[in-house]
Design a protein around this motif. Sequence first.
Motif, short mmCIF file in Angstrom:
data_model
loop_
_atom_site.label_atom_id
_atom_site.label_comp_id
_atom_site.label_asym_id
_atom_site.label_seq_id
_atom_site.Cartn_x
_atom_site.Cartn_y
_atom_site.Cartn_z
N VAL A 260 0.79 -1.31 -0.13
CA VAL A 260 0.03 0.11 -0.01
C VAL A 260 0.90 1.21 0.10
O VAL A 260 1.86 1.28 0.76
CB VAL A 260 -0.89 0.05 1.16
N LEU A 261 0.55 2.21 -0.97
CA LEU A 261 1.04 3.66 -0.92
C LEU A 261 0.21 4.65 -0.60
O LEU A 261 -0.77 4.67 -1.60
CB LEU A 261 1.94 3.63 -2.25
N ILE A 262 0.39 5.32 0.22
CA ILE A 262 -0.70 6.49 0.49
C ILE A 262 0.25 7.77 0.54
O ILE A 262 1.43 7.93 1.25
CB ILE A 262 -1.13 6.27 2.03
N GLY A 263 -0.48 8.63 -0.12
CA GLY A 263 0.16 10.05 -0.18
C GLY A 263 -0.61 11.02 0.56
O GLY A 263 -1.96 10.87 0.39
N LEU A 264 0.07 11.92 1.18
CA LEU A 264 -0.59 13.01 2.01
C LEU A 264 -0.40 14.33 1.23
O LEU A 264 0.60 14.70 1.05
CB LEU A 264 -0.29 13.09 3.36
N ASP A 382 -2.27 -3.23 6.13
CA ASP A 382 -1.51 -2.43 5.39
C ASP A 382 -1.81 -1.03 5.16
O ASP A 382 -0.76 -0.27 4.92
CB ASP A 382 -1.21 -3.37 3.96
N CYS A 383 -3.00 -0.76 4.89
CA CYS A 383 -3.48 0.47 4.90
C CYS A 383 -3.14 1.45 5.96
O CYS A 383 -2.65 2.58 5.99
CB CYS A 383 -4.95 0.73 4.26
N VAL A 384 -3.44 0.78 7.36
CA VAL A 384 -3.26 1.67 8.40
C VAL A 384 -1.64 1.81 8.48
O VAL A 384 -1.31 2.87 8.97
CB VAL A 384 -3.68 0.66 9.63
N CYS A 385 -0.86 0.73 8.25
CA CYS A 385 0.48 1.19 8.43
C CYS A 385 1.11 2.12 7.32
O CYS A 385 1.99 3.10 7.83
CB CYS A 385 1.46 -0.20 8.33
N ALA A 386 0.57 2.07 6.18
CA ALA A 386 1.04 3.11 5.01
C ALA A 386 0.53 4.54 5.56
O ALA A 386 1.44 5.54 5.34
CB ALA A 386 0.49 2.91 3.68
#
Length: 420
Positions: A260-264, A382-386
Amino acid sequence: MTAPVPFILPALYQKQRDAVCDTRRIVCIESTTKAGKTLGCLIWQIGQIMSGPADSEHWWVAPVYEQTNMAFRLAWSLLRGQPNFRQLLAERAIIGPENRRWSFRSADKPDNLYGSAVSSVVLDEASRIKNESVDAVYSTTTRTRGPMRLIGNVRGRANRHYQWSRRGESGEPDFGYHRITADDAVAAGVYSADDLDLARRSLPHAVFRELYYCEPADDGANPFGIDAIRAACELSNGKVSGLPAAVYGLDIARKRDFAVLIGLDNNRHIASLNRWHGLSYGGLLDEVRRVVGVASKACVVYDATGVGDAFGEQLAAARIYCEPFIFTNASKQGIVEGLALAIQQARTTVIDGPHRTELEAFEYDLKNGRVIYGAPASMHDDCVCAHALAWYGAERFGVTNFKRRSVYSAETIASKSRTW
């Protein structure tokens, strides 16, 4: 019956003694962590064994094998050297005078708990035991009317410990109820006021109130808060902002998990969320490069645990700004609690779908006095960690001012979490 064998056991403080020596059949004790509830009930059950009938069966039941084994070792340390007691290591049992048997059982398989007639029972960490297992254990005391003690921290409301505690609190016949808070433990000298203040500053408010003051959260063991997750989702209408990302968090897939790759964005709202399954590391590198862009000013904070460290070298070789983060119990606690605070203060957003589902299912547990965060069995985090990695990057380094490739220790991360 043979004459009892006198021996000396540790003294109990007043609230501890009042709770474990309650004469009602089913006694629920909601207690702060490390208040001596385990020791108190071991001493109580030794009394039940010594005064019970010959050939009687007595059970100590805990959620999993490791917790059962800890109680077994502590029990034997109290009885070692006493005549007429012997331990059966392979069976995790202690045999007392006149063949009275003290068995230490795991509650993970309810079907294994039916069948016996038990003269006394302690359910340790009862709020973490499956309701089916509690019901099975209760059935073993029906004929003997053996006394039961349910002890543990508060952990939500959907468990027999909480439900039976309320029956005892309301004065229902045969049910007793006692609460031992952190203030009681400090007054008894079990731990210091400074230790309590450190816990207050280190833990999310809901977790602290549950563990130390026996106040249940509607969210059970969820550190983020269901209402806070819902509000953060409404803040974004459940969608990504679509603005340029200033920082990314990358959780790298292992075995059955997702990458998972999450951008802020500059507002710390989720600008993008990408989730992949089954990619090779080469394929994942291509996807990260596609999303982030080569020579972008946005930094990727990635999970450098295990194989992640080598993957970080590939990121750097691909001209992607990146920062490693090594996951340990301490460092994970730090960044999860940082994200929890951000969600509760509406400083970041939540996206409908797997992201929200994982946040709502995420939970904490208490093991060996430490808070451990993770997904329930058969679920992903995975989303939580990302998201936590991205938030850590934005908070720790600022949105655009990053150093390249410096490793921070678990101790550093844990200490930083108190100021986030």
